[in-house]
Design a protein around this motif. Structure first.
Motif, PDB file in Angstrom:
ATOM      1  N   THR A  45       0.733  -1.504   0.117  1.00  0.00           N
ATOM      2  CA  THR A  45       0.104   0.130  -0.205  1.00  0.00           C
ATOM      3  C   THR A  45       0.568   1.333   0.035  1.00  0.00           C
ATOM      4  O   THR A  45       0.971   2.258  -1.203  1.00  0.00           O
ATOM      5  CB  THR A  45      -0.738  -0.035   1.308  1.00  0.00           C
ATOM      6  N   ALA A  46       1.894   1.252   0.473  1.00  0.00           N
ATOM      7  CA  ALA A  46       3.038   2.719   0.707  1.00  0.00           C
ATOM      8  C   ALA A  46       3.066   2.537  -0.975  1.00  0.00           C
ATOM      9  O   ALA A  46       3.354   3.539  -1.063  1.00  0.00           O
ATOM     10  CB  ALA A  46       3.704   2.148   1.397  1.00  0.00           C
ATOM     11  N   ALA A  47       3.632   1.719  -1.626  1.00  0.00           N
ATOM     12  CA  ALA A  47       4.590   1.348  -2.982  1.00  0.00           C
ATOM     13  C   ALA A  47       3.238   2.253  -3.620  1.00  0.00           C
ATOM     14  O   ALA A  47       3.383   3.145  -4.154  1.00  0.00           O
ATOM     15  CB  ALA A  47       4.795   0.531  -3.381  1.00  0.00           C
ATOM     16  N   ALA A  48       1.796   1.786  -3.265  1.00  0.00           N
ATOM     17  CA  ALA A  48       0.800   2.028  -4.544  1.00  0.00           C
ATOM     18  C   ALA A  48       1.077   3.682  -3.484  1.00  0.00           C
ATOM     19  O   ALA A  48       0.363   4.878  -4.775  1.00  0.00           O
ATOM     20  CB  ALA A  48      -0.255   1.493  -3.984  1.00  0.00           C
ATOM     21  N   VAL A  49       0.720   4.185  -2.652  1.00  0.00           N
ATOM     22  CA  VAL A  49       1.024   5.029  -2.868  1.00  0.00           C
ATOM     23  C   VAL A  49       1.826   6.193  -2.998  1.00  0.00           C
ATOM     24  O   VAL A  49       1.586   8.055  -3.431  1.00  0.00           O
ATOM     25  CB  VAL A  49       0.782   5.162  -1.232  1.00  0.00           C
ATOM     26  N   ARG A  50       3.096   5.656  -3.263  1.00  0.00           N
ATOM     27  CA  ARG A  50       4.135   6.683  -3.507  1.00  0.00           C
ATOM     28  C   ARG A  50       4.828   6.622  -5.168  1.00  0.00           C
ATOM     29  O   ARG A  50       4.245   7.831  -5.511  1.00  0.00           O
ATOM     30  CB  ARG A  50       5.720   5.317  -3.223  1.00  0.00           C
ATOM     31  N   GLU A  51       3.308   5.848  -5.876  1.00  0.00           N
ATOM     32  CA  GLU A  51       3.874   5.526  -7.950  1.00  0.00           C
ATOM     33  C   GLU A  51       3.033   6.497  -8.570  1.00  0.00           C
ATOM     34  O   GLU A  51       2.442   7.551  -8.628  1.00  0.00           O
ATOM     35  CB  GLU A  51       2.882   4.066  -7.944  1.00  0.00           C
ATOM     36  N   VAL A  52       1.555   6.563  -7.244  1.00  0.00           N
ATOM     37  CA  VAL A  52       0.351   7.636  -7.700  1.00  0.00           C
ATOM     38  C   VAL A  52       0.967   8.965  -6.872  1.00  0.00           C
ATOM     39  O   VAL A  52       0.910   9.721  -8.470  1.00  0.00           O
ATOM     40  CB  VAL A  52      -0.733   7.233  -6.800  1.00  0.00           C
ATOM     41  N   PHE A  53       1.746   9.136  -6.383  1.00  0.00           N
ATOM     42  CA  PHE A  53       2.489  11.038  -5.894  1.00  0.00           C
ATOM     43  C   PHE A  53       3.244  10.848  -7.638  1.00  0.00           C
ATOM     44  O   PHE A  53       3.449  11.976  -7.787  1.00  0.00           O
ATOM     45  CB  PHE A  53       2.782  10.451  -5.273  1.00  0.00           C
ATOM     46  N   GLU A  54       4.095   9.816  -7.748  1.00  0.00           N
ATOM     47  CA  GLU A  54       5.259  10.194  -8.192  1.00  0.00           C
ATOM     48  C   GLU A  54       4.800   9.825 -10.158  1.00  0.00           C
ATOM     49  O   GLU A  54       5.869  10.842 -10.594  1.00  0.00           O
ATOM     50  CB  GLU A  54       6.090   9.183  -8.601  1.00  0.00           C
ATOM     51  N   GLU A  55       4.017   9.626 -10.230  1.00  0.00           N
ATOM     52  CA  GLU A  55       3.443   9.283 -11.453  1.00  0.00           C
ATOM     53  C   GLU A  55       2.278  10.606 -11.652  1.00  0.00           C
ATOM     54  O   GLU A  55       2.053  10.646 -12.873  1.00  0.00           O
ATOM     55  CB  GLU A  55       2.764   8.025 -11.444  1.00  0.00           C
ATOM     56  N   THR A  56       1.116  11.373 -11.235  1.00  0.00           N
ATOM     57  CA  THR A  56       0.402  12.019 -11.383  1.00  0.00           C
ATOM     58  C   THR A  56       0.010  13.280 -10.462  1.00  0.00           C
ATOM     59  O   THR A  56      -0.706  14.066 -10.506  1.00  0.00           O
ATOM     60  CB  THR A  56      -1.415  11.722 -10.870  1.00  0.00           C
ATOM     61  N   SER A  57       0.625  12.867  -9.389  1.00  0.00           N
ATOM     62  CA  SER A  57       0.857  14.595  -7.686  1.00  0.00           C
ATOM     63  C   SER A  57      -0.692  14.531  -7.296  1.00  0.00           C
ATOM     64  O   SER A  57      -0.166  15.487  -6.310  1.00  0.00           O
ATOM     65  CB  SER A  57       0.884  15.563  -8.714  1.00  0.00           C
ATOM     66  N   VAL A  58      -0.870  13.519  -7.291  1.00  0.00           N
ATOM     67  CA  VAL A  58      -1.898  13.401  -6.331  1.00  0.00           C
ATOM     68  C   VAL A  58      -2.170  12.606  -4.903  1.00  0.00           C
ATOM     69  O   VAL A  58      -1.335  11.298  -5.520  1.00  0.00           O
ATOM     70  CB  VAL A  58      -2.880  12.508  -7.437  1.00  0.00           C
ATOM     71  N   ARG A  59      -2.041  12.862  -4.251  1.00  0.00           N
ATOM     72  CA  ARG A  59      -2.299  12.050  -2.626  1.00  0.00           C
ATOM     73  C   ARG A  59      -3.322  11.234  -2.260  1.00  0.00           C
ATOM     74  O   ARG A  59      -4.487  12.046  -2.392  1.00  0.00           O
ATOM     75  CB  ARG A  59      -1.820  13.181  -2.106  1.00  0.00           C
TER      76      ARG A  59
END
Ligand SMILES: Nc1[nH]c(=O)nc2c1ncn2[C@H]1C[C@H](O)[C@@H](COP(=O)(O)OP(=O)(O)OP(=O)(O)O)O1
Length: 154
Positions: A45-59
């Protein structure tokens, strides 16, 4: 060779899902889900959160992630590409998706998924995972690592 753990996160709003045009690296030129590799020592889940932020800037908060199932991608011609994917969705997040170096995010109607522009296997698992209860798929890629040899579901 051990399959790499990866994530996919589908942000859902009304009748739309966030996908993105992959601009670099693996899957370049295809429309893909948002996600990527789980780093050593990192939770899924931490990876999912990080990847969403890295790829889209969404938190997205980890607590907002809904587990939808798994997809195992197997590339017989390129076993180093094998991936075990944990798939999540979320309906709440902070911010507006913006284009990054890796991905140009795009909203698509759930009823008109751009399957012709995605990995060829997506039609076999994506609609089911977005709509239905938890599911678990295995995708066996063809020798060209683009086509689909077989798809099985539990
Ligand atoms: N056959 C396939 N069909 C599909 O739709 N998605 C696939 C797929 N095989 C792999 N994927 C997805 C799963 C995962 O989210 C993503 C892996 O992408 P990336 O290599 O871009 O990961 P990262 O964002 O960690 O990038 P790097 O750190 O640059 O490796 O590709």
């Amino acid at each position: 060779m051990t399959a790499a753990p990866v994530t996919l996160v589908f942000l859902l709003r009304e009748d739309q899902v966030l996908l993105g045009l992959k601009k670099t690296g693996f899957g370049q030129g295809k429309i893909v889900g948002i996600g990527g590799h789980v780093e050593p020592g990192e939770s899924t889940t931490a990876a999912a959160v990080r990847e969403v932020f890295e790829e889209t800037s969404v938190r997205v908060e980890e607590a907002e992630l809904v587990f939808r199932g798994t997809v195992k991608f197997r590339f017989p011609a390129r076993p180093d590409w094998d991936m075990d994917t944990s798939v999540f969705s979320a309906t709440r997040w902070l911010g507006t998706p913006v284009e990054t170096e890796e991905i140009a995010p795009q909203w698509h109607p759930l009823e008109e998924l751009p399957l012709n522009s995605m990995w060829q296997d997506a039609e076999h698992w994506l609609p089911a995972l977005l709509k239905g209860p938890e599911r678990h798929f295995t995708v066996l890629m063809a020798a060209d690592s683009e086509g689909v040899e077989a798809v099985s579901a539990e």
